[in-house]
Motif scaffolding. Structure first.
Motif, PDB file in Angstrom:
ATOM      1  N   ALA A  28       0.830  -1.207   0.000  1.00 50.09           N
ATOM      2  CA  ALA A  28       0.000   0.000   0.000  1.00 50.09           C
ATOM      3  C   ALA A  28       0.864   1.257   0.000  1.00 50.09           C
ATOM      4  N   ARG A  29       1.960   1.235   0.726  1.00 55.52           N
ATOM      5  CA  ARG A  29       2.858   2.398   0.750  1.00 55.52           C
ATOM      6  C   ARG A  29       3.550   2.590  -0.605  1.00 55.52           C
ATOM      7  N   VAL A  30       3.981   1.487  -1.197  1.00 57.21           N
ATOM      8  CA  VAL A  30       4.652   1.586  -2.489  1.00 57.21           C
ATOM      9  C   VAL A  30       3.692   2.137  -3.540  1.00 57.21           C
ATOM     10  N   GLN A  31       2.433   1.733  -3.493  1.00 55.31           N
ATOM     11  CA  GLN A  31       1.455   2.198  -4.475  1.00 55.31           C
ATOM     12  C   GLN A  31       1.332   3.721  -4.497  1.00 55.31           C
ATOM     13  N   GLN A  32       1.574   4.363  -3.364  1.00 49.94           N
ATOM     14  CA  GLN A  32       1.466   5.819  -3.271  1.00 49.94           C
ATOM     15  C   GLN A  32       2.822   6.493  -3.099  1.00 49.94           C
ATOM     16  N   ALA A  33       3.891   5.743  -3.274  1.00 48.93           N
ATOM     17  CA  ALA A  33       5.252   6.270  -3.107  1.00 48.93           C
ATOM     18  C   ALA A  33       5.414   6.965  -1.755  1.00 48.93           C
ATOM     19  N   GLU A  34       4.888   6.353  -0.707  1.00 47.34           N
ATOM     20  CA  GLU A  34       5.005   6.903   0.643  1.00 47.34           C
ATOM     21  C   GLU A  34       6.373   6.517   1.205  1.00 47.34           C
ATOM     22  N   VAL A  35       7.399   7.171   0.682  1.00 44.95           N
ATOM     23  CA  VAL A  35       8.766   6.825   1.051  1.00 44.95           C
ATOM     24  C   VAL A  35       9.163   7.477   2.362  1.00 44.95           C
ATOM     25  N   SER A  36      10.110   6.856   3.034  1.00 44.11           N
ATOM     26  CA  SER A  36      10.725   7.412   4.231  1.00 44.11           C
ATOM     27  C   SER A  36      12.209   7.570   3.938  1.00 44.11           C
ATOM     28  N   LEU A  37      12.634   8.811   3.719  1.00 40.92           N
ATOM     29  CA  LEU A  37      14.000   9.066   3.277  1.00 40.92           C
ATOM     30  C   LEU A  37      14.916   9.501   4.423  1.00 40.92           C
ATOM     31  N   THR A  38      14.522   9.204   5.648  1.00 38.40           N
ATOM     32  CA  THR A  38      15.364   9.500   6.801  1.00 38.40           C
ATOM     33  C   THR A  38      16.717   8.813   6.655  1.00 38.40           C
ATOM     34  N   GLY A  39      17.788   9.570   6.875  1.00 41.48           N
ATOM     35  CA  GLY A  39      19.128   9.013   6.789  1.00 41.48           C
ATOM     36  C   GLY A  39      19.764   9.139   5.432  1.00 41.48           C
ATOM     37  N   LEU A  40      19.035   9.661   4.440  1.00 46.10           N
ATOM     38  CA  LEU A  40      19.618   9.829   3.113  1.00 46.10           C
ATOM     39  C   LEU A  40      20.675  10.933   3.155  1.00 46.10           C
ATOM     40  N   PRO A  41      21.919  10.648   2.817  1.00 43.38           N
ATOM     41  CA  PRO A  41      22.965  11.672   2.883  1.00 43.38           C
ATOM     42  C   PRO A  41      22.656  12.845   1.959  1.00 43.38           C
ATOM     43  N   PRO A  42      22.884  14.076   2.411  1.00 44.56           N
ATOM     44  CA  PRO A  42      22.589  15.249   1.580  1.00 44.56           C
ATOM     45  C   PRO A  42      23.290  15.221   0.228  1.00 44.56           C
ATOM     46  N   ASP A  43      24.482  14.614   0.161  1.00 42.23           N
ATOM     47  CA  ASP A  43      25.240  14.630  -1.086  1.00 42.23           C
ATOM     48  C   ASP A  43      24.619  13.787  -2.194  1.00 42.23           C
ATOM     49  N   VAL A  44      23.661  12.920  -1.855  1.00 42.45           N
ATOM     50  CA  VAL A  44      22.966  12.166  -2.900  1.00 42.45           C
ATOM     51  C   VAL A  44      21.464  12.421  -2.880  1.00 42.45           C
ATOM     52  N   ASP A  45      21.019  13.350  -2.035  1.00 41.52           N
ATOM     53  CA  ASP A  45      19.590  13.670  -1.992  1.00 41.52           C
ATOM     54  C   ASP A  45      19.110  14.178  -3.346  1.00 41.52           C
ATOM     55  N   ASP A  46      19.896  15.051  -3.981  1.00 41.47           N
ATOM     56  CA  ASP A  46      19.491  15.618  -5.271  1.00 41.47           C
ATOM     57  C   ASP A  46      19.465  14.577  -6.372  1.00 41.47           C
ATOM     58  N   LEU A  47      20.203  13.482  -6.198  1.00 42.96           N
ATOM     59  CA  LEU A  47      20.218  12.394  -7.176  1.00 42.96           C
ATOM     60  C   LEU A  47      19.036  11.458  -6.973  1.00 42.96           C
ATOM     61  N   ILE A  48      18.801  11.031  -5.735  1.00 43.04           N
ATOM     62  CA  ILE A  48      17.866   9.942  -5.464  1.00 43.04           C
ATOM     63  C   ILE A  48      16.427  10.410  -5.302  1.00 43.04           C
ATOM     64  N   ARG A  49      16.197  11.520  -4.620  1.00 44.83           N
ATOM     65  CA  ARG A  49      14.822  11.952  -4.340  1.00 44.83           C
ATOM     66  C   ARG A  49      13.979  12.111  -5.611  1.00 44.83           C
ATOM     67  N   PRO A  50      14.482  12.749  -6.675  1.00 50.69           N
ATOM     68  CA  PRO A  50      13.649  12.892  -7.880  1.00 50.69           C
ATOM     69  C   PRO A  50      13.289  11.557  -8.540  1.00 50.69           C
ATOM     70  N   LEU A  51      14.127  10.542  -8.362  1.00 52.07           N
ATOM     71  CA  LEU A  51      13.848   9.242  -8.967  1.00 52.07           C
ATOM     72  C   LEU A  51      12.641   8.570  -8.326  1.00 52.07           C
ATOM     73  N   LEU A  52      12.323   8.954  -7.078  1.00 56.12           N
ATOM     74  CA  LEU A  52      11.264   8.317  -6.310  1.00 56.12           C
ATOM     75  C   LEU A  52       9.971   9.120  -6.342  1.00 56.12           C
ATOM     76  N   HIS A  53       9.778   9.922  -7.353  1.00 57.97           N
ATOM     77  CA  HIS A  53       8.564  10.721  -7.493  1.00 57.97           C
ATOM     78  C   HIS A  53       7.389   9.810  -7.837  1.00 57.97           C
ATOM     79  N   LEU A  54       6.230  10.096  -7.257  1.00 56.11           N
ATOM     80  CA  LEU A  54       5.036   9.294  -7.529  1.00 56.11           C
ATOM     81  C   LEU A  54       4.641   9.350  -8.994  1.00 56.11           C
ATOM     82  N   ASP A  55       4.749  10.515  -9.601  1.00 55.10           N
ATOM     83  CA  ASP A  55       4.348  10.716 -10.988  1.00 55.10           C
ATOM     84  C   ASP A  55       5.477  10.267 -11.921  1.00 55.10           C
ATOM     85  N   PRO A  56       5.261   9.252 -12.746  1.00 55.27           N
ATOM     86  CA  PRO A  56       6.336   8.800 -13.644  1.00 55.27           C
ATOM     87  C   PRO A  56       6.863   9.907 -14.538  1.00 55.27           C
TER      88      PRO A  56
END
Length: 339
Positions: A226-254
């Motif tokens: 159910a969480r995956v279906q809505q991209a309800e991600v928990s990004l706690t602990g994601l290092p700032p140096d890769v936040d700009d790389l990884i966060r956009p990839l996990l957008h709900l809207d393809p």
């Protein structure tokens, strides 16, 4: 740490040969197929995949396997594996591919821990190149996850196109892949697109950077779905140096996710390093896989040339082994010098 690949002995229902390849042991299995470590006449190691079937292979399974072979032959990039030979029409359909003597990202995170942001970016660049090659061939992988990415020191290799689909196919109702790494649209049973592979790449990279999938831990499969279906991600602990790389990839809207080509363009502006960025624990695991010696079977003796005990996992000879399989007179059989 496990250190070496898990090659299990052949069992009673395993063939000893498929095509011209002598099988050494099992290296993997899934719901529909089994993968063996095989060897050519000259000693080169290959991965041989075959269908699991009791009795005669169903025609629908044979067609699926033939489609998988056809798709895999269309992929030729350096960050995927090449098909060497195949027979989808034989009594037991099989496909032989290049053998990559390297652990998966899943194994490396499990045994070696998470990666630095710089190392994550290097792996991301290789995965982006693999996806560019796939999508250029009009193939959606549909199961990008840490277990389907091998990592030799030359860079990541995307494997297992068993559930890949060409874009012109219409079978889109299946939710496939590991839940924590699948895209929201796949989790909802909708059609997969190249953007679905991008989301799964983002989840895989998050796993490399943090050691966990991008969702709150502890949920059962239904809550996680159910969480995956809505991209309800928990990004706690994601290092700032890769936040700009990884966060956009996990957008709900393809449509809002960057494309693999977008990622490559960004890496061109900000080049990554190479395998020197990996921690010692990772490089040790990778080298142990590369240097792994397959088990010797009775069929390996008496061939007049070097056998499996004399060849490294990539099929090459150690430096002290002569072309005829003999060793210098002052060395013992294991390559060491007498006391």
């Amino acid at each position: 740490m496990t250190g070496t690949p898990q090659v299990r002995p052949l069992q009673g229902d395993d063939p000893e040969r498929l095509g011209s390849y002598r099988l050494i042991g099992r290296v993997g299995a899934g719901g529909m197929g089994r993968v063996y470590l095989g060897r050519t006449v000259s000693g080169r190691l290959v991965a041989v995949k075959t269908l699991l079937a009791e009795g005669e292979v169903a025609e629908s399974d044979r067609r699926r396997f033939a489609r998988e072979v056809a798709l895999a032959r269309r992929v030729t990039g350096v960050f995927t594996v090449s098909v060497l030979d195949a027979d989808a029409d034989g009594p037991r359909p099989w496909m032989a591919t290049e053998y990559v003597p390297a652990p998966s990202l899943a194994e490396l995170v499990r045994d070696g821990g998470a990666l630095s942001p710089a190392a994550v970016r290097w792996i991301a660049a290789g995965m982006a190149e693999a996806l560019v090659d796939l999508h250029r061939a009009e193939i959606v992988h549909r199961d990008v996850k840490p277990g389907n990415v091998l990592l030799p020191l030359t860079g990541p290799r995307l494997i297992d196109f068993g559930i890949s689909h060409a874009l012109d196919l219409t079978r889109t109702s299946l939710t496939l892949g590991t839940i924590a790494f699948t895209s929201p649209e796949q989790a909802r049973g909708e059609g997969s697109t190249p953007a679905s592979d991008v989301y799964s790449t983002g989840a895989t990279l998050f796993h490399l950077a943090t050691g966990r999938p991008p969702y709150e831990p502890g949920a059962d499969a239904f809550r996680l779905l159910a969480r995956v279906q809505q991209a309800e991600v928990s990004l706690t602990g994601l290092p700032p140096d890769v936040d700009d790389l990884i966060r956009p990839l996990l957008h709900l809207d393809p449509a809002a996710r960057p494309t693999p080509a977008d990622l490559l363009a960004a890496f061109e502006r900000r080049p990554t390093g190479g395998s020197e960025l990996l921690p010692t624990a990772w490089t040790s695991l990778i080298r142990s896989h590369h240097d792994y010696v397959p088990p010797v079977s009775p069929a390996d003796h008496g061939s007049g040339g070097p056998g499996p005990a004399d060849l490294k996992a990539d099929g090459s000879r150690p430096a002290d082994l002569k072309a005829d399989g003999s060793r210098p007179a002052d060395l013992k059989a294991d390559g060491s010098r007498p006391a």
